[in-house]
Design an enzyme around this catalytic site. Sequence first.
Site, PDB file in Angstrom:
ATOM      1  N   ASP A 454      47.955  21.337  23.699  1.00  0.00           N
ATOM      2  CA  ASP A 454      48.895  21.689  24.756  1.00  0.00           C
ATOM      3  C   ASP A 454      50.079  22.393  24.096  1.00  0.00           C
ATOM      4  OD1 ASP A 454      50.202  21.683  27.282  1.00  0.00           O
ATOM      5  OD2 ASP A 454      51.321  19.914  26.665  1.00  0.00           O
ATOM      6  N   LYS A 455      50.893  23.081  24.893  1.00  0.00           N
ATOM      7  CA  LYS A 455      52.065  23.755  24.324  1.00  0.00           C
ATOM      8  C   LYS A 455      53.334  22.955  24.550  1.00  0.00           C
ATOM      9  CE  LYS A 455      54.342  27.018  26.348  1.00  0.00           C
ATOM     10  NZ  LYS A 455      55.725  26.494  26.216  1.00  0.00           N
ATOM     11  N   ARG A 652      61.537  29.883  29.026  1.00  0.00           N
ATOM     12  CA  ARG A 652      60.748  29.485  30.195  1.00  0.00           C
ATOM     13  C   ARG A 652      61.502  29.915  31.453  1.00  0.00           C
ATOM     14  NH1 ARG A 652      57.278  25.163  29.319  1.00  0.00           N
ATOM     15  NH2 ARG A 652      57.935  24.039  31.177  1.00  0.00           N
TER      16      ARG A 652
END
Length: 1251
Positions: A454-455, A652
């Site tokens: 996963d990141k 993000r």
Amino acid sequence: MSTERDSETTFDEDSQPNDEVVPYSDDETEDELDDQGSAVEPEQNRVNREAEENREPFRKECTWQVKANDRKYHEQPHFMNTKFLCIKESKYANNAIKTYKYNAFTFIPMNLFEQFKRAANLYFLALLILQAVPQISTLAWYTTLVPLLVVLGVTAIKDLVDDVARHKMDKEINNRTCEVIKDGRFKVAKWKEIQVGDVIRLKKNDFVPADILLLSSSEPNSLCYVETAELDGETNLKFKMSLEITDQYLQREDTLATFDGFIECEEPNNRLDKFTGTLFWRNTSFPLDADKILLRGCVIRNTDFCHGLVIFAGADTKIMKNSGKTRFKRTKIDYLMNYMVYTIFVVLILLSAGLAIGHAYWEAQVGNSSWYLYDGEDDTPSYRGFLIFWGYIIVLNTMVPISLYVSVEVIRLGQSHFINWDLQMYYAEKDTPAKARTTTLNEQLGQIHYIFSDKTGTLTQNIMTFKKCCINGQIYGDHRDASQHNHNKIEQVDFSWNTYADGKLAFYDHYLIEQIQSGKEPEVRQFFFLLAVCHTVMVDRTDGQLNYQAASPDEGALVNAARNFGFAFLARTQNTITISELGTERTYNVLAILDFNSDRKRMSIIVRTPEGNIKLYCKGADTVIYERLHRMNPTKQETQDALDIFANETLRTLCLCYKEIEEKEFTEWNKKFMAASVASTNRDEALDKVYEEIEKDLILLGATAIEDKLQDGVPETISKLAKADIKIWVLTGDKKETAENIGFACELLTEDTTICYGEDINSLLHARMENQRNRGGVYAKFAPPVQESFFPPGGNRALIITGSWLNEILLEKKTKRNKILKLKFPRTEEERRMRTQSKRRLEAKKEQRQKNFVDLACECSAVICCRVTPKQKAMVVDLVKRYKKAITLAIGDGANDVNMIKTAHIGVGISGQEGMQAVMSSDYSFAQFRYLQRLLLVHGRWSYIRMCKFLRYFFYKNFAFTLVHFWYSFFNGYSAQTAYEDWFITLYNVLYTSLPVLLMGLLDQDVSDKLSLRFPGLYIVGQRDLLFNYKRFFVSLLHGVLTSMILFFIPLGAYLQTVGQDGEAPSDYQSFAVTIASALVITVNFQIGLDTSYWTFVNAFSIFGSIALYFGIMFDFHSAGIHVLFPSAFQFTGTASNALRQPYIWLTIILAVAVCLLPVVAIRFLSMTIWPSESDKIQKHRKRLKAEEQWQRRQQVFRRGVSTRRSAYAFSHQRGYADLISSGRSIRKKRSPLDAIVADGTAEYRRTGDS
């Protein structure tokens, strides 16, 4: 749902690719229904007539019935199930739990039964029975019984200790007390006395004894705070709330005692986060969901008391339903070891058969004609050969190692403790050590080919900091590059003017503050107002400070940012939300909350302003927001450009927008919304469909940019794992550009990397499918395989693919219902045949395309899958497991990673900001991604080497020991006579050779941990199975055969024509047996010394101690005293002292040992000199390497300016608190602080010119 299913029709999927992502459920289990209706149930108007009408169809899916305060109702005959013969028990379990397996009467028979279900134990039990037949056995019964008892005893003691602990725990839990309504008032009762339908009262800090429906509590609007650490590992508080009707009428003891509500709900299942049911009371029906259920194992917090109705008790509770069905993972070596044991068993059968034939022939040629061999039986040679076959099965049984599996488990247990005790994987900041949550997979850590990561929270810290924003096309924030260290030259924004500022946000753009305070651009204030109002954050005040608890770290960061910029979220009730707007408190009516989920990738809120206007505010991923914007949005392109800039900096992002709604439009939409909200089936799907109708023609406000930094040591870890030939795939829900830039930041991607995208992959796969079709199609299974490469040799390539492309490539398209009409249930044989053939063709095409995709992806050095759902993550892992037969490891930190963690061969959980679900589902856990390199390159590699050495040596020593009987049979008429004393056979594997090999399996290491990390290429031996395979097995077998030949024939030659010092020949059978046994014990123990790479005092003591123990026991067993006590069991009286006082015997032993070991030493020397392995080279120069300066870790930096990529992020894969908020529950002031509060950060300063 219609029952006329035979005439039901559906539409088949379109033949053309569809890039729409399939909306998977993140938490499907085997308990869920396969087929569900899609119709939305009409809105219930809460009158008795309609309640009764709706009740009957609801029972078809919800068959569990509970009557409050009526135990007799649940004891009716139709609720009784036949358990055994005529014994019946209630469908409803009592609340006593039983996790133990045995009691005083059943322990011995049940434990023995379980142990004899193992093939090895059953095999030795059969041998023991054969040994009781005097015509067959030449061995004493105790030679098999003692080792078998040791194995059974060790396992039984372990099981007994575990079960006693379970007994104590069950007793303690079942005797806990709570208050239950009996005879009209609350009385104290034990948990085990609680039954379904009881009304109970719980107090602060009480554990919840069963799955109960919350009826009321001491909090406003009957809100209840619970801690669910025992269920999902999360320590942050969660909120539950009762129905408004029960909150209003069920507060007093007398009303609770007369409560007669009737509940119909789903059967007991293991879905912790789902519940569907209906309460029928006061002539009305009320829908129930998981937010109204308190599960067993929760703890009541910050709530003085609450009342509940028991729905599921004891074994029917969700926590107990989740206690079983654990997926058992086995290692590659386990499978290989089992096959080798089967091979040994086949060899045993063949040897025994050959020797039995030899005996039959010998009996016919020699035995029948030798009068002195006559035993009074006139059996034929063939019958005697048949008996001898079973005799040799017994004599040679030690070829199948009885203690192998027990020894393997002991070694694995020790290796797991070494992982737990490793201080270099201990994270002091959070007091989190590494944890081996299983003891069966350690050596497989040394064989990993692919890592699926996963990141967010795994590669990154998952601590979100508000960094930049774009409002009305204008970018605000820091414009300097990360390499420019001039923060001190710019003053940090002073938020002291804002009484609600938390003082933790570091921001450097003063112009943004000026815009907010001046009000010249209303969009700026509207932007931060949206952040303050559009969320599902919960708030309370502690010591005058606002504390937020958010469903995701992103949302917490955004609400905190709005708070610091003057728009503070203060409070909310069922229908209102209060915001401080630059010091002025304003309250807005909340008309609807359109909650987030992983498929929608957005959330909205509809509010009525104090002026009476209705507005919708929405935030979400840019991909879904831009599809729903009004065509007249003047700043659309500027915002896209800003998103590109943010993406280049690995920030993000998400977009913010709004719309105004007319009263008439809202009224019509609200009717549909209310109908979907009370739907009994497919409620989530119905709500999503209604949400789509209102979330359109939106006006874009701007975009936010949040920083999520890489964890320490991530680039170095990825670099070392790549040098170990481990390929890393990143599977994330984030936008493609964000994940791509993180790939560059962590050096998974480099400037030299050629990146392939979904459209490139599709064309390559299409060309490959065409080639395969031209060679015979997907059914050409018998054609010789053609190994083709997708890419020309050389070059560094990476694959970046989105979830939508993944669906298209793997033919996992969303079904379209507007193309091919077909009957759901074929009514003719021809239709059935055509449908079957069509399914087979599609399945074959899908399988071939999946294989081609895996082949293509595995040719790349790195793969990044973006915008993938949890189910897609697991699917990708499964594809690599299925088609590459490679060992996989999945690592993640959140609930959305659980599926892939369970699917991979090895699952690793990181204890981070998203709870403990990943950790609780994992095989290994720690706090930081950088510890993965030590887990694999040190512990995994060591465990693999140790286990391989142990197994090779174990098989070798057993063959060397057992095959002496084989050679001896050529000189005793194949009569199954043993070459050793019976007690030596009994103790050989138990005492004389067990400890050194165990210690080697626990402690040995070819190079140190520092050198293992410095030279990752050493890891490759495990990936290629170089240390334990069939070739190595047969080499060990051959080594054992040769050793047994030497140990037999050298003493035989020495004994043929020998005279001792006393003038007598020492060539009796007993002296011969002692000589062989002594040479054997010395040889196999010295052999392990040659195999040991890492010497400690313990190793040396075990080797020489085992030899000394052998001689000590032998002299005792050969003494006259023990023979007097047990004359039939100890028949070698005086043999050891008589034989070993002869120098010739010692010379024979030394010669046999030397001939066995010297060739091994010579071969090892030549091998290390001429064909040295990488490990040999490092061992040769380890002193020089140890003296060299240790490698320095490079400073972690973000690589900026790689390219301009647009970025957006996905929210965490879970819903927020919208259901709770819209159900009318205000938030209590006493609350625990926000877990994922925004940490201190450094904001960047950036200002662009006017658009």
